[in-house]
Design an enzyme around this catalytic site. Structure first.
Site, PDB file in Angstrom:
ATOM      1  N   HIS A   1       0.823  -1.213   0.000  1.00 60.89           N
ATOM      2  CA  HIS A   1       0.000   0.000   0.000  1.00 60.89           C
ATOM      3  C   HIS A   1       0.859   1.264   0.000  1.00 60.89           C
ATOM      4  O   HIS A   1       0.380   2.341  -0.377  1.00 60.89           O
ATOM      5  CB  HIS A   1      -0.939   0.002   1.211  1.00 60.89           C
ATOM      6  N   CYS A   2       2.115   1.169   0.404  1.00 59.59           N
ATOM      7  CA  CYS A   2       2.982   2.345   0.322  1.00 59.59           C
ATOM      8  C   CYS A   2       3.409   2.608  -1.114  1.00 59.59           C
ATOM      9  O   CYS A   2       3.922   3.686  -1.431  1.00 59.59           O
ATOM     10  CB  CYS A   2       4.207   2.196   1.223  1.00 59.59           C
TER      11      CYS A   2
END
Length: 445
Positions: free
Chosen positions: A135-136
């Site tokens: 998700h980063c």
């Protein structure tokens, strides 16, 4: 060199063995007519040879915790692109079990943060593809756009291939970090000033998302989790959703939220755990992103109307809240939205790292996010995309996530839950379909 935004850094720091922070999706394709037996293997070899993943999928995280940045590397296709097989004849249940195991396994944070699996062995002349990324490195909309870039509306076209964007080596790292620190400090002061003026008014009046967050009840969805995931799927027809939305002067997303709320009401009633206060959902809203921003979404908390028996009244309550919540977020600058997201995620990140998140009061019960892939049929080397199922992440205190993706004339809901703490997840998906039918019957003449 590109820096991770404050929100991207937050997602990277929340990574833990029990709570991997990747998101993903699996897609099922129909083999083209006359496809040779080697079609899937040939496709695997073709994808392995393409530099089709742009920034940041050609990079690893470097730097310290205070100023992490992306360092460009050469990804190893044999590691990131994999060929898997179900024992033939593989069923949808077999595919779901494999994808659950793949999604339960963390990514290697020392490598570019993505994997792609082609899966053969399905019955009915079909094959599947599963993709996950941290998700980063990508948000939901970015992930859908990435997958869409590999596909085409032309059945005869080869797989899409984007050209990687070189960062270049001609830079002074110390100078870049110093400039970035100054820029972030100025942006932070500006954002805090703007948010201070807005938050006071966001607490006041009817349908306040801030007050909804503060009254969120604890439910079986809000417990400590482990890394093992369970997936359930529901498919709703878009024309029927639109008809209900038009008849009630609401949005399609409101209709889906009301259906999920009705499902939660029934599910928790059966468990004997329906709270007096309504359950709430975090509803992401995308905003304008710059070149250095991967996660370009903020969100507001909306009630799900689980304390309301009447389905139309439930929908009306939800619509009033989402209308106000979206308007308040869209009135903020992108800089303020970025920091608002960080402030909202901060207690979750701290609780995750300290182990307290499973016992402190939740700010919402789970997230319901919505993205659109395409209104038109899409193809991968002539193979028609039949269905795509989104999958998100879980963390302590938030053991359920619902992600929607619109494709052609249907909306697919992916319910992701902790395998060992959330029983009978499939019922929640089934009850969502039943709750929509109940709402449809009540709303349409």
């Amino acid at each position: 060199m590109k820096l991770l935004s404050p929100l991207d850094q937050m997602f990277a720091r929340m990574e833990a063995p029990r709570t991997p922070m990747h998101i993903g999706a699996f897609a099922v394709f129909d083999l083209p007519k006359g496809a040779p037996r080697r079609f899937i293997r040939d496709l695997y070899e073709a994808i392995s040879q393409l530099a089709f993943l742009p920034f940041p999928f050609d990079s690893v995280i470097a730097g310290g915790a205070s100023m992490a940045y992306w360092r460009q590397v050469q990804p190893d296709p044999s590691y990131h692109v994999r060929l898997s097989a179900l024992p033939y004849p593989g069923t949808g249940r077999d595919l779901g079990a494999l994808v659950e195991r793949l999604h339960s396994t963390p990514l290697d944070m020392a490598k570019p943060l993505w994997e792609l699996h082609l899966i053969e062995g399905l019955t009915g002349r079909q094959f599947a593809m599963y993709f996950k990324a941290h998700h980063c490195a990508v948000d939901g909309l970015g992930g859908v756009n990435l997958i869409k870039s590999w596909l085409t509306t032309d059945p005869e076209a080869p797989p899409g291939s984007g050209k990687p964007e070189p960062f270049g080596d001609d830079y002074d790292l110390a100078s870049v970090l110093a400039a970035a620190t100054t820029k972030r400090a100025v942006e932070g002061v500006s954002a805090v000033s703007e948010l201070a003026g807005r938050l006071s008014s966001m607490v006041l009046g009817a349908n306040s998302s801030v007050r909804a967050a503060l009254t969120t009840p604890r439910t079986p969805f809000n417990t400590r989790v482990n890394r093992h995931r369970r997936l359930a799927v529901q498919v709703l027809k878009l024309p029927r959703l639109k008809a209900v939305a038009h008849a009630t002067d609401c949005t399609v997303n409101d209709v889906i939220l009301a259906s999920v709320g009705g499902a939660c009401r029934r599910y928790l009633q059966e468990l004997g755990d329906l709270p007096t206060n309504t359950l709430t959902a975090s509803v992401p809203v995308g905003f304008e992103r710059d070149a250095d921003t991967v996660n370009a979404a903020s969100g507001f908390v909306a009630p799900l109307g689980t304390s309301i028996e009447d389905p139309v009244a439930r929908l009306t309550t939800i619509s009033a809240s989402t209308t106000r919540g979206k308007a308040e977020l869209l009135a903020m600058s992108p800089n303020a939205l970025q920091h608002y997201s960080v402030f909202g995620l901060l207690p979750i990140a701290v609780g995750q790292k300290t182990g307290a998140l499973g016992v402190i009061p939740p700010l919402f019960n789970f997230t319901v996010s919505n993205v659109v892939l395409s209104k038109d049929p899409l193809y991968l080397s002539g193979a028609k995309l039949d269905v795509i199922v989104p999958m998100s992440f879980l963390c302590d205190g938030y053991g359920l996530n619902v992600t929607l993706v619109g494709y052609t004339d249907k909306v697919v809901l992916g319910f992701l839950g902790c395998r060992d703490t959330l029983p009978h997840l499939q019922r929640l998906a089934q009850y969502t379909g039943a709750a929509f039918e109940e709402l449809e019957t009540a709303a349409l003449p």
